[in-house]
Design an enzyme around this catalytic site. Structure first.
Site, PDB file in Angstrom:
ATOM      1  N   ASP A  68      -2.616   2.970   1.468  1.00 56.14           N
ATOM      2  CA  ASP A  68      -3.608   2.669   2.519  1.00 56.14           C
ATOM      3  C   ASP A  68      -4.631   3.803   2.516  1.00 56.14           C
ATOM      4  O   ASP A  68      -4.579   4.712   1.676  1.00 56.14           O
ATOM      5  CB  ASP A  68      -2.922   2.526   3.899  1.00 56.14           C
ATOM      6  CG  ASP A  68      -3.710   1.612   4.850  1.00 56.14           C
ATOM      7  OD1 ASP A  68      -4.868   1.954   5.189  1.00 56.14           O
ATOM      8  OD2 ASP A  68      -3.168   0.577   5.264  1.00 56.14           O
TER       9      ASP A  68
ATOM     10  N   HIS B 242      -7.490 -11.563   5.394  1.00 57.50           N
ATOM     11  CA  HIS B 242      -8.237 -12.172   6.513  1.00 57.50           C
ATOM     12  C   HIS B 242      -9.301 -11.232   7.102  1.00 57.50           C
ATOM     13  O   HIS B 242     -10.166 -11.662   7.834  1.00 57.50           O
ATOM     14  CB  HIS B 242      -7.287 -12.720   7.594  1.00 57.50           C
ATOM     15  CG  HIS B 242      -6.630 -11.692   8.450  1.00 57.50           C
ATOM     16  ND1 HIS B 242      -6.088 -11.985   9.685  1.00 57.50           N
ATOM     17  CD2 HIS B 242      -6.412 -10.366   8.268  1.00 57.50           C
ATOM     18  CE1 HIS B 242      -5.573 -10.904  10.208  1.00 57.50           C
ATOM     19  NE2 HIS B 242      -5.757  -9.906   9.375  1.00 57.50           N
TER      20      HIS B 242
ATOM     21  N   GLY C  11      -5.813   5.870  -0.767  1.00 57.02           N
ATOM     22  CA  GLY C  11      -6.896   5.439  -1.648  1.00 57.02           C
ATOM     23  C   GLY C  11      -7.713   4.319  -1.042  1.00 57.02           C
ATOM     24  O   GLY C  11      -7.659   4.081   0.178  1.00 57.02           O
ATOM     25  N   ASP C  12      -8.447   3.634  -1.906  1.00 60.17           N
ATOM     26  CA  ASP C  12      -9.364   2.575  -1.487  1.00 60.17           C
ATOM     27  C   ASP C  12      -9.096   1.370  -2.375  1.00 60.17           C
ATOM     28  O   ASP C  12      -9.254   1.453  -3.597  1.00 60.17           O
ATOM     29  CB  ASP C  12     -10.805   3.085  -1.684  1.00 60.17           C
ATOM     30  CG  ASP C  12     -11.843   2.043  -1.303  1.00 60.17           C
ATOM     31  OD1 ASP C  12     -11.492   0.865  -1.121  1.00 60.17           O
ATOM     32  OD2 ASP C  12     -13.022   2.428  -1.198  1.00 60.17           O
ATOM     33  N   PHE C  13      -8.659   0.264  -1.761  1.00 58.77           N
ATOM     34  CA  PHE C  13      -8.287  -0.874  -2.613  1.00 58.77           C
ATOM     35  C   PHE C  13      -9.469  -1.558  -3.275  1.00 58.77           C
ATOM     36  O   PHE C  13      -9.284  -2.450  -4.094  1.00 58.77           O
ATOM     37  CB  PHE C  13      -7.325  -1.849  -1.928  1.00 58.77           C
ATOM     38  CG  PHE C  13      -7.657  -2.346  -0.538  1.00 58.77           C
ATOM     39  CD1 PHE C  13      -8.934  -2.736  -0.185  1.00 58.77           C
ATOM     40  CD2 PHE C  13      -6.624  -2.468   0.400  1.00 58.77           C
ATOM     41  CE1 PHE C  13      -9.198  -3.233   1.089  1.00 58.77           C
ATOM     42  CE2 PHE C  13      -6.885  -2.961   1.684  1.00 58.77           C
ATOM     43  CZ  PHE C  13      -8.180  -3.342   2.018  1.00 58.77           C
TER      44      PHE C  13
HETATM   45  N1  SAH Z   1      -0.348  -4.531   6.364  1.00 53.53           N
HETATM   46  C1  SAH Z   1      -0.381  -3.970   7.692  1.00 53.53           C
HETATM   47  C2  SAH Z   1      -1.810  -3.561   8.134  1.00 53.53           C
HETATM   48  C3  SAH Z   1      -2.798  -4.687   8.151  1.00 53.53           C
HETATM   49  S1  SAH Z   1      -4.364  -4.172   8.822  1.00 53.53           S
HETATM   50  C4  SAH Z   1       0.206  -4.936   8.686  1.00 53.53           C
HETATM   51  O1  SAH Z   1       0.311  -6.110   8.389  1.00 53.53           O
HETATM   52  O2  SAH Z   1       0.550  -4.502   9.776  1.00 53.53           O
HETATM   53  C5  SAH Z   1      -5.290  -3.866   7.376  1.00 53.53           C
HETATM   54  C6  SAH Z   1      -4.995  -2.545   6.682  1.00 53.53           C
HETATM   55  O3  SAH Z   1      -5.938  -2.417   5.606  1.00 53.53           O
HETATM   56  C7  SAH Z   1      -5.183  -1.321   7.554  1.00 53.53           C
HETATM   57  O4  SAH Z   1      -4.020  -0.558   7.552  1.00 53.53           O
HETATM   58  C8  SAH Z   1      -6.341  -0.591   6.920  1.00 53.53           C
HETATM   59  O5  SAH Z   1      -6.268   0.816   7.025  1.00 53.53           O
HETATM   60  C9  SAH Z   1      -6.254  -1.059   5.479  1.00 53.53           C
HETATM   61  N2  SAH Z   1      -7.524  -0.894   4.762  1.00 53.53           N
HETATM   62  C10 SAH Z   1      -8.757  -1.229   5.174  1.00 53.53           C
HETATM   63  N3  SAH Z   1      -9.666  -0.928   4.238  1.00 53.53           N
HETATM   64  C11 SAH Z   1      -8.993  -0.369   3.197  1.00 53.53           C
HETATM   65  C12 SAH Z   1      -9.388   0.129   1.922  1.00 53.53           C
HETATM   66  N4  SAH Z   1     -10.663   0.104   1.544  1.00 53.53           N
HETATM   67  N5  SAH Z   1      -8.424   0.605   1.095  1.00 53.53           N
HETATM   68  C13 SAH Z   1      -7.113   0.622   1.477  1.00 53.53           C
HETATM   69  N6  SAH Z   1      -6.682   0.138   2.672  1.00 53.53           N
HETATM   70  C14 SAH Z   1      -7.608  -0.349   3.529  1.00 53.53           C
END
Ligand code: SAH
Length: 335
Positions: A200, A246, A226-228
């Site tokens: 995350d 979503h 990181g950044d996905f």
């Molecule tokens: N999977 C978890 C969180 C869902 S919320 C659950 O179901 O409870 C979405 C997640 O995406 C958040 O934790 C947010 O920090 C992460 N996120 C948003 N942009 C991101 C990015 N560019 N790279 C990595 N993670 C990211």
């Protein structure tokens, strides 16, 4: 139906926003927690919560008019089955969700819904001049409220995932956008041979060490920040993306899925955990869909839409499982 009756019905809907905020205030003040050991007057509750007694009484009466709290005798309030779900530590508590969904960072963008409808873009950005993720990165209170909601649902959600996914052949699971690790911590704690990677954003995984340690799985779970949109950790046998797609437009969702595919070997599994907006378009499903538009410019999708995204990103759709939780599991295999 006579026009007066229709007017009355519509007026309850019009003024629904008042009830939402009364609920928010009651949750913020912890009114339900304060009623755990029996009924109290508005003066007592005001004293316990640092509120104005007469104003609090009016809020409690408004909530009692729809079955949240009851006013048993004059100015004597107690819990009802609905009010029970406002308590912090009860099964199925919705307090954390109320604190998140009705917080000004949701409420103010919802006030600009028209902007989203005219542009198809997140009203959040119009109001706060940055994305919700960027805002949370430097606003710890909002971030903590969001995390508390994720933590409140984690156990139930991990149970549902474990019930439906066969992890017997999985050596390493990667939780993409796994927050501060509540879900993967529970999954690993129940599967002794499984290893994990929690991935995350840096400020989000900063809290994960403690979560993993408390669950006794820190030695089996690597934390990667990181950044996905740039790169996703390699070497996973199963990639879990729960409540990720979503939040994003189709284009962005495709970028995330393609990056997953790039990180995987052929035959690797990907599982999307998403609320589907298929046949039952309940009011709440529609509101969640709009909430994603208003906050993130995202959307809830149908199983066909998710299947098409998976296919376009290089996966073959394996199956869709409806669960007893508020999400379905859509599984693909890297081709
Ligand atoms: N999977 C978890 C969180 C869902 S919320 C659950 O179901 O409870 C979405 C997640 O995406 C958040 O934790 C947010 O920090 C992460 N996120 C948003 N942009 C991101 C990015 N560019 N790279 C990595 N993670 C990211």
């Amino acid at each position: 139906m006579r026009s007066e009756a229709r007017q009355a019905e519509l007026k309850e809907i019009i003024y629904g926003f008042c009830l939402s905020q009364c609920l928010h205030v009651a949750a913020r003040l912890g009114i339900a927690d304060n009623l755990e050991d029996g009924s109290k007057s508005s003066a007592e509750l005001a004293d316990l919560t640092g509120s104005h007694p007469a104003a609090l009484r009016r809020i409690l009466r408004a909530l009692a008019s729809i079955g949240i709290f009851s006013e048993d005798e004059d100015d004597c309030f107690s819990l009802t089955p609905l009010a029970d779900l406002l308590r912090t530590d009860v099964d199925g508590s919705l307090r954390a969700e109320i604190l998140h969904v009705l917080h000004p960072t949701s409420w103010l963008p919802w006030g600009q819904l028209l902007h989203s409808v005219k542009t198809g873009q997140a009203a959040f950005v119009e109001v706060f001049e940055e994305s919700a993720w960027a805002y949370r990165a430097h606003n710890s209170e909002t971030d903590a409220i969001f995390e508390a909601m994720a933590a409140a649902h984690a156990k139930q959600q991990a149970d549902v995932i474990l019930e439906h996914l066969d992890l017997s052949t999985v050596g390493r699971i990667v939780d993409v956008g796994g927050g501060s690790g509540e879900v993967i911590a529970i999954i690993l704690s129940r599967q002794a041979d499984l290893r994990g990677v929690l991935f995350d954003q840096p400020h989000v995984v900063a809290r994960a060490k403690e979560v993993l340690r408390a669950a006794g799985v820190a030695d089996r779970c690597r934390i990667e920040a990181g950044d996905f949109f740039i790169e996703i950790p390699r070497e996973g046998d199963l990639y879990l993306l729960k409540a990720i797609l979503h939040n994003w437009s189709d284009e962005a969702a495709m970028d995330i899925l393609r990056n997953c595919r790039r990180a995987m070997s052929a035959g690797g599994r990907i599982v999307l955990a998403e609320s589907l907006i298929d046949s039952e378009r309940t009011p709440v499903a529609n509101f969640m869909d709009l909430h994603m538009l208003v906050i993130h410019g995202g959307k809830q999708r149908t199983s066909a839409e998710l299947g098409a995204l998976l296919k376009a990103a290089g996966f073959c759709l394996q199956g869709i499982q409806k669960t007893a939780g508020d999400f379905s599991l859509i599984e693909g295999v890297a081709t």
